[in-house]
Design a protein around this motif. Sequence first.
Motif, PDB file in Angstrom:
ATOM      1  N   MET A  53       0.761  -0.986   0.045  1.00 56.31           N
ATOM      2  CA  MET A  53      -0.163   0.361   0.056  1.00 56.31           C
ATOM      3  C   MET A  53       0.794   1.156   0.046  1.00 56.31           C
ATOM      4  SD  MET A  53      -1.569   0.639   3.906  1.00 56.31           S
ATOM      5  CE  MET A  53      -0.942   2.195   4.323  1.00 56.31           C
ATOM      6  N   THR A  54       0.279   2.398  -0.437  1.00 58.71           N
ATOM      7  CA  THR A  54       0.962   3.646  -0.628  1.00 58.71           C
ATOM      8  C   THR A  54      -0.033   4.586  -0.244  1.00 58.71           C
ATOM      9  OG1 THR A  54       2.285   2.916  -2.435  1.00 58.71           O
ATOM     10  CG2 THR A  54       2.233   5.069  -2.056  1.00 58.71           C
ATOM     11  N   VAL A  55       0.091   5.453   0.899  1.00 57.67           N
ATOM     12  CA  VAL A  55      -0.617   6.448   0.973  1.00 57.67           C
ATOM     13  C   VAL A  55      -0.363   7.740   0.157  1.00 57.67           C
ATOM     14  CG1 VAL A  55      -1.399   8.298   2.855  1.00 57.67           C
ATOM     15  CG2 VAL A  55      -0.604   5.752   3.589  1.00 57.67           C
ATOM     16  N   MET A  82     -12.930  -1.284   4.083  1.00 57.67           N
ATOM     17  CA  MET A  82     -12.809  -0.159   5.034  1.00 57.67           C
ATOM     18  C   MET A  82     -11.559   0.547   5.230  1.00 57.67           C
ATOM     19  SD  MET A  82     -14.970  -2.662   7.888  1.00 57.67           S
ATOM     20  CE  MET A  82     -15.534  -1.267   8.688  1.00 57.67           C
ATOM     21  N   ILE A  83     -11.489   1.568   5.893  1.00 58.57           N
ATOM     22  CA  ILE A  83     -10.336   2.473   5.925  1.00 58.57           C
ATOM     23  C   ILE A  83     -10.217   3.209   7.337  1.00 58.57           C
ATOM     24  CG2 ILE A  83     -11.287   4.275   5.125  1.00 58.57           C
ATOM     25  CD1 ILE A  83      -8.502   5.075   3.536  1.00 58.57           C
ATOM     26  N   ALA A  84      -9.235   3.354   7.884  1.00 60.66           N
ATOM     27  CA  ALA A  84      -9.094   3.819   9.297  1.00 60.66           C
ATOM     28  C   ALA A  84      -7.833   4.856   9.060  1.00 60.66           C
ATOM     29  CB  ALA A  84      -8.705   2.832  10.382  1.00 60.66           C
ATOM     30  N   GLY A  85      -7.874   5.890  10.154  1.00 66.04           N
ATOM     31  CA  GLY A  85      -6.855   6.619  10.332  1.00 66.04           C
ATOM     32  C   GLY A  85      -5.928   6.147  11.492  1.00 66.04           C
ATOM     33  N   ALA A  86      -4.888   6.844  12.050  1.00 61.68           N
ATOM     34  CA  ALA A  86      -3.992   6.472  13.224  1.00 61.68           C
ATOM     35  C   ALA A  86      -4.835   5.950  14.336  1.00 61.68           C
ATOM     36  CB  ALA A  86      -3.047   7.392  13.248  1.00 61.68           C
ATOM     37  N   ASP A  87      -5.895   6.295  14.328  1.00 60.14           N
ATOM     38  CA  ASP A  87      -6.835   6.111  15.753  1.00 60.14           C
ATOM     39  C   ASP A  87      -7.318   4.729  15.516  1.00 60.14           C
ATOM     40  OD1 ASP A  87      -8.834   6.328  13.595  1.00 60.14           O
ATOM     41  OD2 ASP A  87      -9.811   7.853  14.534  1.00 60.14           O
ATOM     42  N   GLU A 108     -14.662  10.612   5.907  1.00 62.37           N
ATOM     43  CA  GLU A 108     -14.370  10.409   7.521  1.00 62.37           C
ATOM     44  C   GLU A 108     -12.922  10.280   7.828  1.00 62.37           C
ATOM     45  OE1 GLU A 108     -17.338   7.722   9.475  1.00 62.37           O
ATOM     46  OE2 GLU A 108     -18.267   7.638   7.493  1.00 62.37           O
ATOM     47  N   VAL A 109     -11.942   9.961   6.950  1.00 60.28           N
ATOM     48  CA  VAL A 109     -10.599   9.849   7.224  1.00 60.28           C
ATOM     49  C   VAL A 109      -9.890  10.733   6.379  1.00 60.28           C
ATOM     50  CG1 VAL A 109      -8.674   7.971   7.470  1.00 60.28           C
ATOM     51  CG2 VAL A 109     -10.971   7.458   7.765  1.00 60.28           C
ATOM     52  N   ALA A 110      -9.347  11.739   6.839  1.00 59.81           N
ATOM     53  CA  ALA A 110      -8.570  12.303   6.527  1.00 59.81           C
ATOM     54  C   ALA A 110      -7.088  12.150   6.175  1.00 59.81           C
ATOM     55  CB  ALA A 110      -8.589  14.034   7.189  1.00 59.81           C
ATOM     56  N   VAL A 111      -6.400  11.394   7.099  1.00 62.81           N
ATOM     57  CA  VAL A 111      -5.113  11.039   6.920  1.00 62.81           C
ATOM     58  C   VAL A 111      -5.299   9.641   7.033  1.00 62.81           C
ATOM     59  CG1 VAL A 111      -2.896  11.046   7.850  1.00 62.81           C
ATOM     60  CG2 VAL A 111      -4.219  13.049   7.834  1.00 62.81           C
ATOM     61  N   PRO A 112      -5.419   8.730   6.056  1.00 61.45           N
ATOM     62  CA  PRO A 112      -5.592   7.287   6.232  1.00 61.45           C
ATOM     63  C   PRO A 112      -4.066   6.598   6.670  1.00 61.45           C
ATOM     64  CG  PRO A 112      -5.465   7.912   3.834  1.00 61.45           C
ATOM     65  CD  PRO A 112      -5.326   9.272   4.717  1.00 61.45           C
ATOM     66  N   ALA A 113      -4.539   5.551   7.495  1.00 59.43           N
ATOM     67  CA  ALA A 113      -3.407   4.691   7.883  1.00 59.43           C
ATOM     68  C   ALA A 113      -3.209   3.214   7.326  1.00 59.43           C
ATOM     69  CB  ALA A 113      -3.205   4.972   9.340  1.00 59.43           C
ATOM     70  N   PHE A 138      -8.142  -9.262   3.519  1.00 55.26           N
ATOM     71  CA  PHE A 138      -6.558  -8.943   3.888  1.00 55.26           C
ATOM     72  C   PHE A 138      -6.690  -7.664   4.956  1.00 55.26           C
ATOM     73  CE2 PHE A 138      -7.159  -6.542   0.125  1.00 55.26           C
ATOM     74  CZ  PHE A 138      -6.776  -5.223   0.349  1.00 55.26           C
ATOM     75  N   ARG A 139      -5.779  -7.592   5.548  1.00 57.39           N
ATOM     76  CA  ARG A 139      -5.537  -6.133   5.948  1.00 57.39           C
ATOM     77  C   ARG A 139      -4.242  -5.633   5.945  1.00 57.39           C
ATOM     78  NH1 ARG A 139      -5.199  -6.850  12.580  1.00 57.39           N
ATOM     79  NH2 ARG A 139      -3.476  -8.349  12.813  1.00 57.39           N
ATOM     80  N   THR A 140      -4.022  -4.488   5.996  1.00 54.30           N
ATOM     81  CA  THR A 140      -2.558  -4.021   5.950  1.00 54.30           C
ATOM     82  C   THR A 140      -2.102  -3.443   7.094  1.00 54.30           C
ATOM     83  OG1 THR A 140      -3.556  -1.403   5.645  1.00 54.30           O
ATOM     84  CG2 THR A 140      -3.352  -2.701   3.654  1.00 54.30           C
ATOM     85  N   ASP A 141      -2.579  -3.373   8.167  1.00 50.23           N
ATOM     86  CA  ASP A 141      -2.163  -3.084   9.492  1.00 50.23           C
ATOM     87  C   ASP A 141      -2.008  -4.271  10.428  1.00 50.23           C
ATOM     88  OD1 ASP A 141      -4.733  -3.929  11.724  1.00 50.23           O
ATOM     89  OD2 ASP A 141      -5.326  -3.291   9.871  1.00 50.23           O
ATOM     90  N   ASN A 142      -1.326  -4.254  11.422  1.00 54.14           N
ATOM     91  CA  ASN A 142      -1.040  -5.461  12.513  1.00 54.14           C
ATOM     92  C   ASN A 142      -1.362  -4.795  13.763  1.00 54.14           C
ATOM     93  OD1 ASN A 142       0.933  -3.406  13.229  1.00 54.14           O
ATOM     94  ND2 ASN A 142       2.756  -4.769  12.833  1.00 54.14           N
ATOM     95  N   TRP A 143      -2.464  -3.984  13.814  1.00 53.00           N
ATOM     96  CA  TRP A 143      -3.037  -3.459  15.053  1.00 53.00           C
ATOM     97  C   TRP A 143      -3.764  -4.768  15.928  1.00 53.00           C
ATOM     98  CZ3 TRP A 143      -5.585   1.044  12.186  1.00 53.00           C
ATOM     99  CH2 TRP A 143      -4.616   2.000  11.661  1.00 53.00           C
TER     100      TRP A 143
END
Length: 147
Positions: A53-55, A82-87, A108-113, A138-143
């Motif tokens: 992914m690339t922001v 689905m998309i999320a910011g740093a929160d 709803e997400v100005a700065v996506p993460a 898939f998911r791009t995060d490891n939260w």
Amino acid sequence: VPNTGMAVTIDIGDPVDIHPGNKQDVGKRLALAACHIAHGEKVVFSGPIYKSMTVEGNAIRLAFNHVGGGLESRNGELTGFMIAGADGRFVAANARIENNTVVVSSPEVAVPAAVRYGYLMNPVCNLYNKEGLPASPFRTDNWPLTP
């Protein structure tokens, strides 16, 4: 795992039974993997698999392996993203195919993460390659996952 294949059945599964009723498509997908892995045939044997992914400003561009002849949406606009910011708060996202990548955003997400695809219980998702094989969730995060 080397020398193994995977058949994604997210599009033909049953939300209340782990065993899909449509065994023919499962068999066809596994046969494609066997033809490629065990016999070395040059066939498209997998649907799109998340690669990177690339922001890009207020959006995230997703790249995939196994795009085959190209990416496509089945039955209308892309769904299941689905998309999320740093929160870490994920919201439904807008997604579009652009040059064999997928661009994901939400007002709803100005700065996506991070992005997740097909990551709900019994999701409606419709990203395929032109050979008719579905993208793997898939998911791009490891939260940490929350129930």
